[in-house]
Design an enzyme around this catalytic site. Structure first.
Site, PDB file in Angstrom:
ATOM      1  CB  ALA A  12      -0.901  -0.007   1.227  1.00  0.00           C
TER       2      ALA A  12
ATOM      3  CB  VAL B 227       5.076   1.017   4.045  1.00  0.00           C
ATOM      4  CG1 VAL B 227       4.913   2.495   3.703  1.00  0.00           C
ATOM      5  CG2 VAL B 227       4.334   0.656   5.326  1.00  0.00           C
ATOM      6  CE  LYS B 228       4.177  -0.504  -5.187  1.00  0.00           C
ATOM      7  NZ  LYS B 228       3.120  -0.615  -6.221  1.00  0.00           N
ATOM      8  CB  VAL B 229       8.414   4.874   0.196  1.00  0.00           C
ATOM      9  CG1 VAL B 229       7.734   4.763   1.556  1.00  0.00           C
ATOM     10  CG2 VAL B 229       9.662   3.993   0.152  1.00  0.00           C
TER      11      VAL B 229
END
Ligand code: G3P
Length: 217
Positions: free
Chosen positions: A56, A82-84
């Site tokens: 996400a 966690v997508k960055v």
């Protein structure tokens, strides 16, 4: 090679999950927007459906805000990654979140240098975008090969999550190169089963058996 499904459409995920074809899911702001659903709600539903990592993506651009969003996303479920984005602020957020024990998927990667930085920042996954490089006449599969070489040279644990996959050929080539994961739209995964000679051979078998008047039940 692990298969992640690149979508926020829960029905499509469920269909492939029933066949054991879903080792994880990736979403991004565009896929969430396309779903028409609240990001926290749809992401929670996906996390409840699959055991593997569910990516996400944050939408902030500044590191501290990314970290705050990442912590909120990580609260959704244990299997959140966690997508960055691969920016300097994204790398800062990656370092903080990975040091906190959270899975981090660093996305929008288009060069070996970017992938090297993500590994050093503690990324769980790196997402090099094959299709978008192909779109500008650069062979995206070459990037997968370069990252595989670099990560193997130095024993980086970061998993190569081949992304922006547009064809069944991309899937096979990523497997040949040794990508750890490939994330693809449901239609691409389904298209992997199609071959004109399979259809032709099956039709021939059925015609012959019908001509012989043979039935099983
Ligand atoms: O996970 C990234 C992927 O969704 C991007 O694919 O086809 O928009 O380049 P595409």
């Amino acid at each position: 090679m692990k298969f992640f499904v690149d979508t926020a459409e829960v029905d499509a995920i469920a269909e492939l999950n029933a066949l054991g074809m879903v080792d994880g899911v990736t979403t991004n702001p565009s896929l969430i927007a396309k779903s028409g659903r609240d990001i926290l709600e749809v992401t929670k539903e996906i996390c409840d459906m699959v055991e593997g990592p569910v990516s996400a993506e944050v939408v902030a651009l500044e590191a501290d805000a990314m970290i705050a969003e990442g912590r909120k996303l990580a609260e959704i479920a244990e299997n959140i990654a966690v997508k960055v984005p691969l920016t300097w602020d994204g790398l800062k957020a990656c370092k903080v979140l990975s040091d906190e024990g959270k899975m981090v998927n660093v996305t929008l990667c288009f060069s070996a240098n970017q992938a090297l930085l993500a590994a050093k920042a503690g990324a769980t996954f790196i997402s090099p975008f094959i299709g978008r490089l192909d779109d500008i006449n650069i062979d995206g599969l070459d990037l997968i090969e370069d990252i595989r070489t670099i990560y193997d040279n130095y024993g980086f644990d970061t998993q190569i999550l081949a992304a922006s996959i547009r064809t069944a050929n991309h899937m096979a080539e990523c497997a040949k190169i040794g990508a750890d994961v490939a994330t693809a739209p449901p239609a691409v995964i389904k298209n992997m089963a199609n071959h004109v000679l399979t259809d032709k051979g099956l039709a021939g078998f059925l015609a012959d058996i019908e001509k012989a008047g043979i039935k099983i039940v």
